[in-house]
Design a protein around this motif. Structure first.
Motif, PDB file in Angstrom:
ATOM      1  N   ASN A   8       0.819  -1.219   0.000  1.00 25.39           N
ATOM      2  CA  ASN A   8       0.000   0.000   0.000  1.00 25.39           C
ATOM      3  C   ASN A   8       0.850   1.264   0.000  1.00 25.39           C
ATOM      4  O   ASN A   8       0.353   2.338  -0.293  1.00 25.39           O
ATOM      5  N   TRP A   9       2.114   1.166   0.310  1.00 19.73           N
ATOM      6  CA  TRP A   9       3.048   2.294   0.311  1.00 19.73           C
ATOM      7  C   TRP A   9       3.531   2.612  -1.105  1.00 19.73           C
ATOM      8  O   TRP A   9       4.136   3.655  -1.338  1.00 19.73           O
ATOM      9  N   CYS A  10       3.281   1.696  -2.048  1.00 21.63           N
ATOM     10  CA  CYS A  10       3.827   1.780  -3.410  1.00 21.63           C
ATOM     11  C   CYS A  10       2.797   2.416  -4.343  1.00 21.63           C
ATOM     12  O   CYS A  10       1.782   1.803  -4.658  1.00 21.63           O
ATOM     13  N   SER A  42       6.934  -5.153   3.008  1.00 17.26           N
ATOM     14  CA  SER A  42       7.068  -3.949   3.834  1.00 17.26           C
ATOM     15  C   SER A  42       8.155  -4.212   4.873  1.00 17.26           C
ATOM     16  O   SER A  42       8.563  -5.360   5.062  1.00 17.26           O
TER      17      SER A  42
END
Length: 93
Positions: A8-10, A42
């Protein structure tokens, strides 16, 4: 099976997911032809064992796509950079 490896950080992972979900044709194609599994990478969950078994697909960056056969054997690893176009991914590619 299609593994989408990222997180989700990407932002590129999110772009791809949004493209597939927003395009009924792509969404239908993926659901009809693959069991799609999102694999998280992650700092808290690096999935090191799985990524080693898949021959380190993260070397291409994120997201990276891995296609497995019905027995879990890796058939193909796809560098998502080849699917990029502008600020997203190309449906055609």
């Amino acid at each position: 099976m299609l593994l989408q490896i990222g997180g989700n950080w990407c932002i590129w992972c999110i772009y791809f997911n949004d493209l597939v979900k927003a395009d009924p044709e792509l969404d239908k194609y993926l659901r009809a032809n693959y069991e799609v599994v999102h694999v998280n990478y992650s700092p808290e969950n690096k999935n090191e064992k799985l990524l080693a078994e898949l021959e380190y697909p993260q070397r291409f960056g994120y997201p990276v796509f891995v296609v497995l056969d019905s027995k879990g054997k890796r058939l193909h690893t796809q560098n998502s950079a080849y699917l990029e176009e502008g600020n997203g991914h190309s449906k055609k590619r």
